[in-house]
Scaffold this motif. Structure first.
Motif, PDB file in Angstrom:
ATOM      1  N   ASP A  93       8.121 -30.103  15.926  1.00 23.51           N
ATOM      2  CA  ASP A  93       8.161 -28.927  15.084  1.00 23.51           C
ATOM      3  C   ASP A  93       6.760 -28.303  14.877  1.00 23.51           C
ATOM      4  O   ASP A  93       5.898 -29.070  14.935  1.00 23.51           O
ATOM      5  N   GLY A  94       6.757 -27.069  15.118  1.00 27.18           N
ATOM      6  CA  GLY A  94       5.411 -26.396  14.911  1.00 27.18           C
ATOM      7  C   GLY A  94       4.384 -26.446  15.979  1.00 27.18           C
ATOM      8  O   GLY A  94       3.001 -26.221  15.863  1.00 27.18           O
ATOM      9  N   VAL A  95       4.752 -27.068  17.005  1.00 24.51           N
ATOM     10  CA  VAL A  95       3.506 -27.313  18.098  1.00 24.51           C
ATOM     11  C   VAL A  95       3.263 -25.890  18.656  1.00 24.51           C
ATOM     12  O   VAL A  95       4.079 -25.021  18.927  1.00 24.51           O
ATOM     13  N   GLU A  96       1.921 -25.743  19.016  1.00 24.52           N
ATOM     14  CA  GLU A  96       1.408 -24.512  19.794  1.00 24.52           C
ATOM     15  C   GLU A  96       0.863 -24.545  20.977  1.00 24.52           C
ATOM     16  O   GLU A  96      -0.178 -25.049  21.229  1.00 24.52           O
ATOM     17  N   LEU A  97       1.377 -24.004  21.916  1.00 25.61           N
ATOM     18  CA  LEU A  97       1.009 -23.761  23.377  1.00 25.61           C
ATOM     19  C   LEU A  97       0.377 -22.461  23.481  1.00 25.61           C
ATOM     20  O   LEU A  97       0.971 -21.543  23.484  1.00 25.61           O
ATOM     21  N   SER A  98      -0.851 -22.515  23.446  1.00 27.57           N
ATOM     22  CA  SER A  98      -1.488 -21.070  23.349  1.00 27.57           C
ATOM     23  C   SER A  98      -1.496 -20.282  24.603  1.00 27.57           C
ATOM     24  O   SER A  98      -0.540 -19.036  24.336  1.00 27.57           O
ATOM     25  N   SER A  99      -1.704 -20.602  25.732  1.00 28.25           N
ATOM     26  CA  SER A  99      -1.490 -19.749  26.978  1.00 28.25           C
ATOM     27  C   SER A  99      -1.869 -20.607  28.160  1.00 28.25           C
ATOM     28  O   SER A  99      -2.891 -21.541  28.061  1.00 28.25           O
ATOM     29  N   HIS A 100      -1.119 -20.427  29.277  1.00 26.43           N
ATOM     30  CA  HIS A 100      -1.451 -20.988  30.289  1.00 26.43           C
ATOM     31  C   HIS A 100      -1.605 -22.765  30.436  1.00 26.43           C
ATOM     32  O   HIS A 100      -2.602 -23.300  31.075  1.00 26.43           O
ATOM     33  N   VAL A 101      -0.701 -23.107  29.540  1.00 26.81           N
ATOM     34  CA  VAL A 101      -0.736 -24.745  29.249  1.00 26.81           C
ATOM     35  C   VAL A 101       0.437 -25.202  30.299  1.00 26.81           C
ATOM     36  O   VAL A 101       1.450 -24.772  30.146  1.00 26.81           O
ATOM     37  N   VAL A 102       0.102 -26.329  30.596  1.00 25.82           N
ATOM     38  CA  VAL A 102       1.245 -27.152  31.410  1.00 25.82           C
ATOM     39  C   VAL A 102       1.340 -28.450  30.613  1.00 25.82           C
ATOM     40  O   VAL A 102       0.513 -29.311  30.521  1.00 25.82           O
ATOM     41  N   VAL A 103       2.518 -28.535  30.265  1.00 29.40           N
ATOM     42  CA  VAL A 103       3.086 -29.897  29.632  1.00 29.40           C
ATOM     43  C   VAL A 103       4.353 -30.435  30.430  1.00 29.40           C
ATOM     44  O   VAL A 103       5.378 -29.558  30.712  1.00 29.40           O
ATOM     45  N   THR A 104       4.021 -31.656  30.993  1.00 22.89           N
ATOM     46  CA  THR A 104       5.093 -31.974  32.076  1.00 22.89           C
ATOM     47  C   THR A 104       5.354 -33.430  31.985  1.00 22.89           C
ATOM     48  O   THR A 104       4.703 -34.136  31.314  1.00 22.89           O
ATOM     49  N   GLY A 105       6.031 -34.224  32.917  1.00 24.65           N
ATOM     50  CA  GLY A 105       6.150 -35.492  32.884  1.00 24.65           C
ATOM     51  C   GLY A 105       7.234 -35.905  31.472  1.00 24.65           C
ATOM     52  O   GLY A 105       7.541 -35.027  31.081  1.00 24.65           O
ATOM     53  N   ARG A 106       7.206 -37.176  31.317  1.00 25.27           N
ATOM     54  CA  ARG A 106       7.798 -37.792  30.299  1.00 25.27           C
ATOM     55  C   ARG A 106       7.003 -37.725  29.099  1.00 25.27           C
ATOM     56  O   ARG A 106       6.480 -38.726  28.610  1.00 25.27           O
ATOM     57  N   THR A 148       5.888 -36.714  25.119  1.00 27.42           N
ATOM     58  CA  THR A 148       6.323 -36.144  23.699  1.00 27.42           C
ATOM     59  C   THR A 148       4.921 -35.739  22.977  1.00 27.42           C
ATOM     60  O   THR A 148       3.995 -36.547  22.933  1.00 27.42           O
ATOM     61  N   VAL A 149       5.025 -34.558  22.276  1.00 29.01           N
ATOM     62  CA  VAL A 149       3.913 -33.997  21.630  1.00 29.01           C
ATOM     63  C   VAL A 149       4.292 -33.876  20.206  1.00 29.01           C
ATOM     64  O   VAL A 149       5.209 -33.218  19.835  1.00 29.01           O
ATOM     65  N   GLY A 150       3.612 -34.536  19.464  1.00 31.77           N
ATOM     66  CA  GLY A 150       3.909 -34.400  17.909  1.00 31.77           C
ATOM     67  C   GLY A 150       3.657 -33.176  17.228  1.00 31.77           C
ATOM     68  O   GLY A 150       3.137 -32.104  17.646  1.00 31.77           O
ATOM     69  N   ALA A 151       4.361 -33.079  15.931  1.00 29.85           N
ATOM     70  CA  ALA A 151       4.385 -31.867  15.336  1.00 29.85           C
ATOM     71  C   ALA A 151       3.057 -31.423  15.090  1.00 29.85           C
ATOM     72  O   ALA A 151       2.263 -31.940  14.819  1.00 29.85           O
ATOM     73  N   ARG A 152       2.931 -30.057  15.094  1.00 27.24           N
ATOM     74  CA  ARG A 152       1.893 -29.273  14.774  1.00 27.24           C
ATOM     75  C   ARG A 152       0.845 -29.355  15.757  1.00 27.24           C
ATOM     76  O   ARG A 152      -0.333 -28.998  15.321  1.00 27.24           O
ATOM     77  N   THR A 153       0.962 -30.056  16.908  1.00 26.88           N
ATOM     78  CA  THR A 153      -0.203 -30.190  17.808  1.00 26.88           C
ATOM     79  C   THR A 153      -0.523 -28.797  18.400  1.00 26.88           C
ATOM     80  O   THR A 153       0.323 -28.156  18.689  1.00 26.88           O
ATOM     81  N   ARG A 154      -1.830 -28.260  18.473  1.00 32.44           N
ATOM     82  CA  ARG A 154      -2.196 -27.302  19.112  1.00 32.44           C
ATOM     83  C   ARG A 154      -2.680 -27.554  20.272  1.00 32.44           C
ATOM     84  O   ARG A 154      -3.739 -28.460  20.733  1.00 32.44           O
ATOM     85  N   ILE A 155      -2.419 -26.940  21.727  1.00 27.54           N
ATOM     86  CA  ILE A 155      -2.854 -27.000  22.907  1.00 27.54           C
ATOM     87  C   ILE A 155      -3.352 -25.337  23.319  1.00 27.54           C
ATOM     88  O   ILE A 155      -2.684 -24.733  23.405  1.00 27.54           O
ATOM     89  N   PHE A 156      -4.406 -25.841  23.923  1.00 27.42           N
ATOM     90  CA  PHE A 156      -5.474 -24.324  24.272  1.00 27.42           C
ATOM     91  C   PHE A 156      -5.296 -24.123  25.889  1.00 27.42           C
ATOM     92  O   PHE A 156      -4.726 -25.284  26.639  1.00 27.42           O
ATOM     93  N   PRO A 157      -5.690 -23.106  26.505  1.00 24.46           N
ATOM     94  CA  PRO A 157      -5.544 -22.893  27.643  1.00 24.46           C
ATOM     95  C   PRO A 157      -6.180 -23.884  28.676  1.00 24.46           C
ATOM     96  O   PRO A 157      -6.876 -24.487  28.515  1.00 24.46           O
TER      97      PRO A 157
END
Length: 268
Positions: free
Chosen positions: A38-51, A53-62
């Protein structure tokens, strides 16, 4: 229930699990085996792949690359995992790799960690809570990093090294050995330069706790006897001091690397 927002240019593959209130920005890709809390933010141009898991409210940048196959030439496509905790900050160009068959099949990252631009966590690493990697930090495979560790910009940690809780590794350092909890290491190649006193003060350790740590440190890294003999003496004298005993336990547990020690005797 918060609204989930997915930009029209983003790709979310079938099978991905997307929590409430997730934001997936332009030109991002989320793989089929990914779970975003819940609440995860992928800013733009982000790749999350494979198996992954990204925890709640984590923010990932370009341009972060999260969960791509590990940089291990022995990797043969085994279904290893990457687990990222809650409330993490993952800045531009960060690379986080999953595990391998030779290292337990998983990489784990705790809660409230900050990975600044272009930092890297290799395969099969275990990173604790409240850890900060400054820009361009390089963590090789199979490393174990304790809670509240701070690693300065451009520092590199060799594979299979242990970095104890509450320790500090200075910028541009090259760590080839295990760094004790509460310690500070500097230089290339890194040497133990004392205790992380500023970090201890910032985290509310009392004057008496810091005093005990300093006294124990000087005894452990004195000139007389072997390290194991000195550690045994400290263990007996400070057996009722849990913070000191944390260092004792770390040294006694050992690992694949030798212990990072001072250049010329103890200097806390």
């Amino acid at each position: 229930m918060a609204e989930t927002k997915i930009h029209p240019s983003a790709i979310v593959e079938d099978g991905a699990k997307i929590g409430d209130g997730v934001t997936i920005g332009p030109f991002s890709l989320v793989g089929a085996n990914v779970t975003l809390g819940d609440g995860v933010e992928l800013s733009s141009h982000v790749v999350v792949t494979g198996r992954t898991t990204v925890g709640a409210r984590t923010r990932i940048f370009p341009f972060a690359s999260i969960g791509h196959q590990p940089q291990d030439l022995k990797y043969k496509g085994e279904p290893s995992t990457l687990d990222i905790g809650t409330d993490c900050l993952i800045r531009e160009g960060v690379t986080l790799n999953p595990g391998t068959e030779g290292g337990g099949m998983k990489t784990t990252i705790g809660d409230r960690c900050a990975f600044l631009a272009n930092s890297h966590v290799g395969h099969d690493c275990r990173v604790g809570n409240n850890v900060v990697f400054s820009n361009n930090v390089m963590l090789a495979g199979h490393c174990d990093v304790g809670d509240f560790v701070i690693i300065g910009g451009g520092a590199a940690v060799i594979q299979f090294a242990r970095v104890g809780a509450h320790s500090f590794l200075g910028g541009m350092s090259g760590l080839e050995q295990d760094l004790i909890p509460y310690g500070m290491a500097l230089g290339n190649r890194a040497y133990l330069s004392g205790l992380n006193i500023i970090g201890l003060q910032r985290r509310g350790f009392s004057r008496s706790e810091i005093h005990d740590l300093r006294r124990a440190y000087r005894l452990m890294f004195a000139q007389e006897g072997t390290l194991l003999e000195r550690v045994a003496d400290v263990a007996e004298e400070f057996k009722d001091h849990p913070i000191v005993m944390e260092i004792v336990a770390f040294i006694k547990a050992g690992g694949k690397r030798s212990m990072c020690t001072p250049k010329n005797g103890a200097d806390a």
